[in-house]
Design a protein around this motif. Structure first.
Motif, PDB file in Angstrom:
ATOM      1  N   LYS A  14     138.298  12.538  -1.783  1.00 17.20           N
ATOM      2  CA  LYS A  14     137.481  12.351  -0.350  1.00 17.20           C
ATOM      3  C   LYS A  14     136.087  12.884  -0.551  1.00 17.20           C
ATOM      4  CE  LYS A  14     141.711  12.692   2.428  1.00 17.20           C
ATOM      5  NZ  LYS A  14     142.156  13.529   3.631  1.00 17.20           N
ATOM      6  N   THR A  17     134.040   9.911  -2.386  1.00 15.41           N
ATOM      7  CA  THR A  17     133.940   8.548  -1.703  1.00 15.41           C
ATOM      8  C   THR A  17     133.943   8.740  -0.202  1.00 15.41           C
ATOM      9  OG1 THR A  17     136.403   8.346  -1.839  1.00 15.41           O
ATOM     10  CG2 THR A  17     135.117   7.060  -3.389  1.00 15.41           C
ATOM     11  N   MET A  20     136.185   6.993   2.992  1.00 14.04           N
ATOM     12  CA  MET A  20     137.592   6.749   2.945  1.00 14.04           C
ATOM     13  C   MET A  20     138.447   6.879   3.878  1.00 14.04           C
ATOM     14  SD  MET A  20     139.690   7.686  -0.408  1.00 14.04           S
ATOM     15  CE  MET A  20     140.298   9.178   0.227  1.00 14.04           C
ATOM     16  N   ARG A  23     138.071   3.785   6.371  1.00 22.02           N
ATOM     17  CA  ARG A  23     138.707   2.582   5.788  1.00 22.02           C
ATOM     18  C   ARG A  23     140.200   2.749   5.886  1.00 22.02           C
ATOM     19  NH1 ARG A  23     134.669   3.576   2.219  1.00 22.02           N
ATOM     20  NH2 ARG A  23     136.102   4.104   0.430  1.00 22.02           N
ATOM     21  N   GLN A  24     140.724   4.077   5.605  1.00 27.36           N
ATOM     22  CA  GLN A  24     142.296   4.079   5.771  1.00 27.36           C
ATOM     23  C   GLN A  24     142.674   3.898   7.197  1.00 27.36           C
ATOM     24  OE1 GLN A  24     142.736   7.965   4.290  1.00 27.36           O
ATOM     25  NE2 GLN A  24     143.706   7.151   2.308  1.00 27.36           N
TER      26      GLN A  24
END
Length: 61
Positions: A14, A17, A20, A23-24
């Protein structure tokens, strides 16, 4: 305090990136989160459903 290798890996991932989690959440919203359905619409959907025979591959001949 003990921290498992899995937890450390997820935290590092985490940190490496950014964005993230956003986007999840967007992917989850796309596939799973549905708009609420009104009672009238639920009734209409239930009434329009076609009953399927118990064993679909058997013909009624």
């Amino acid at each position: 305090m003990y921290e498992s290798e899995h937890t450390k890996f997820i935290k590092e991932l985490k940190a490496k990136t950014p964005g993230m989690e956003e986007r999840q959440q967007a992917g989850r919203a796309l596939l799973w989160d549905k708009a609420p359905v009104t009672l009238d619409e639920q009734r209409r959907i239930a009434e329009s459903r076609i009953r399927q025979q118990a064993y679909v591959y058997q013909n009624k001949a």
